[in-house]
Enzyme design. Sequence first.
Site, PDB file in Angstrom:
ATOM      1  N   MET A   1       0.772  -1.456  -0.203  1.00  0.00           N
ATOM      2  CA  MET A   1       0.444   0.187   0.158  1.00  0.00           C
ATOM      3  C   MET A   1       1.148   1.528   0.066  1.00  0.00           C
ATOM      4  O   MET A   1       0.923   2.282  -0.085  1.00  0.00           O
ATOM      5  CB  MET A   1      -0.716  -0.235   1.346  1.00  0.00           C
ATOM      6  CG  MET A   1      -1.970  -1.367   1.400  1.00  0.00           C
ATOM      7  SD  MET A   1      -2.614  -1.108  -0.175  1.00  0.00           S
ATOM      8  CE  MET A   1      -3.879   0.647   0.026  1.00  0.00           C
ATOM      9  N   ARG A   2       2.180   1.546   0.407  1.00  0.00           N
ATOM     10  CA  ARG A   2       2.755   1.933   0.369  1.00  0.00           C
ATOM     11  C   ARG A   2       2.888   3.150  -1.153  1.00  0.00           C
ATOM     12  O   ARG A   2       2.733   4.538  -1.323  1.00  0.00           O
ATOM     13  CB  ARG A   2       4.595   1.822   0.388  1.00  0.00           C
ATOM     14  CG  ARG A   2       5.321   3.061   0.607  1.00  0.00           C
ATOM     15  CD  ARG A   2       6.951   2.566   0.901  1.00  0.00           C
ATOM     16  NE  ARG A   2       7.330   1.971   2.077  1.00  0.00           N
ATOM     17  CZ  ARG A   2       7.309   0.991   2.599  1.00  0.00           C
ATOM     18  NH1 ARG A   2       7.589  -0.257   1.280  1.00  0.00           N
ATOM     19  NH2 ARG A   2       7.505   0.519   3.847  1.00  0.00           N
ATOM     20  N   GLY A   3       2.499   2.574  -2.288  1.00  0.00           N
ATOM     21  CA  GLY A   3       2.354   3.529  -3.644  1.00  0.00           C
ATOM     22  C   GLY A   3       1.425   4.489  -3.687  1.00  0.00           C
ATOM     23  O   GLY A   3       1.334   4.849  -4.007  1.00  0.00           O
TER      24      GLY A   3
END
Length: 679
Positions: free
Chosen positions: A264-266
Amino acid sequence: MAPPATRTRTPAGGESEAGFPFSAVIGQERLQLALILCAVHPGIGGVLVRGEKGTAKSTVVRALARLLPPVVDESGARAARLVELPVGATEDRVVGSLDLERVLRDGEQAFRPGLLAAAHHGVLYVDEVNLLHDHLVDVLLDAAAMGRVHIERDGISHSHPARFVLVGTMNPEEGELRPQLLDRFGLTVDVAASRDVDVRMSVVRRRLDYEADPAAFAAAYAPADAEIADRILTARDRLPGIALDDVELRRIAAVCASFDVDGMRGDLVVARTATAHAAWCGRDAVTADDVRIAAELALPHRRRRDPFDEPGITPEQLDEAMTEAADQADRPESTEEQRGESDAGSPEDGHGTGDRPDDDPEDGPGGGAGQPEDDPDGPGGGQPATESGEDSRKPDRPAGSGQASPPVAAPARPPRWEVPGMGEGAPGRRSRARTRQGRVVNAIPELTGGLHLLGTLQAAAPQQWARGRRTGPLRLAAPDLRGAYREGREGNLVVFVVDTSGSMAARDRLSAVTGAVVTLLRDAYQRRDKVAVIAVRGSVAELVLPPTSSTDIAVRRLADLRTGGKTPLAAGLRKAHEVMRRERVRDPRRRAMLVLLTDGRATGGTDPVPRARASAARLARDGIASIVIDCERGMVRLGLAAELAAVLRGTVVRLTELTGSAVADTVRAGTSGTGARAA
């Protein structure tokens, strides 16, 4: 480092007092925008700048620091700092350490801040970040993401803020960052010199004008720089009020999903970048244009899971993803009931509750609960669990063939191959070595591995009475100082000598050899090895791949291997020896090993067999660790490869499966007890 006195003054970095203005840079608009957005919202996580040398990467970064708002701290107002982190910096210098001067002088425990503290509210610049030790890159990225530094070491428990714009620059030809580290950078920009003649003329003209009169040149662009600085400050103030509604959030999620972005960092980085871009443009809410710009900057490097994956996103791919995301953004949110039905599945698809198929990947050895993908020593070693997947077949493609070789069963993964003995520590993860970053094993008189505090105190304690100490701080002398002996892992130079002559059934052998080198290079990428390839055919030995850590260049070169002719093995071994000697001059600490793929039939030149054995004996005398992959096939075997291995004082392994994984696993399977010697 002393801070600049004014906005127009720059820290030490090779340029004059005035510094090249940010607004005067031509042809790097995308890089400038990425830096500005990170200055508006430091939570984005920094910028990785990839590109060829001489593209103004350092110039733009240094110019950005002069545009940041002034910092107010305990000493008053000051200009934001540009802190440059050397590639050879130690962890103590980066995060801080025990202040030994105060400990010894005053007898009190104190903390000495490092470069991360100095960069607070400024720019932390790491040139050639791909050459920085991995554990230091992790420390930098953790600090950039959290905005704080936590130190728990040497009896110290300390925490301090460290909010800065992290900028790393690198030349991909010198090696890549691991995909896991790439993902930790918020944005990435590929830079290259323009091929437009007018643009190149303008770049040269501005640089010459700047060198002729830096102060006058800076003054001419001062109003433009001041406007950018004011816009950054205004955007920072506007940032908390920017609205990101569910429509645009769904668009962001859909774009990330369409590019198959892991984790989910993107999504978070795209959301932060889009918000920063809206603030920079003076809008009150995020729009589709903001999302598109953010995706262009935040997603290309996150698509690269494997070293051989091509980085980047084409405009066509982004257009398609944005079109699909627009359809998703226009849909109403699913209700809880709809989502529940979707999750439960239906009896027909075999994925309903209690009806998971037996071959569900989460239940098998390649499931999600397996080893981390960056652990080369775990099951699979970062390689695919089977040889039947698309990625596994790519290395085994024969030359001139448009189809992959048939998949074969993957052998059980053998232990890691390593060069025997103890090296001096070219940073890596293969062979044992004495390093500056490994675990502390003992205290020694030399300070090469940093100070060993406990050893120093133990050496000083018996001398205190003789030195007249009755109370007060410990009295130390120079002979008391002890260094830390650290043991870690090093990377090696792996030189392939590949027989591509006619006697090797060229098509099959070329497929196997190419796959072997590609597979080993993937392993070398994780272990920080360098790899070189020498092709032996006709009357010459050709260095088709000079020593490199760049996987992209390696794969491109390997695609052009040619076959046929006689087998000048002696020339190939001499070339390998020459490559190793030359690389030893460039990098004295990197030990080498030889991997020879041949059937042992030396047929090129005068007296080919004696010459090949003489060349092998010279390698053995130099202590080069070696493995011979016996590629001989057929009912009648002459055993020539085994004889050559005996001269090399190495080990020989019969290649029974012509696949890249078989060769590479064989190379990794050897042990220090095989008879091979370390360089």
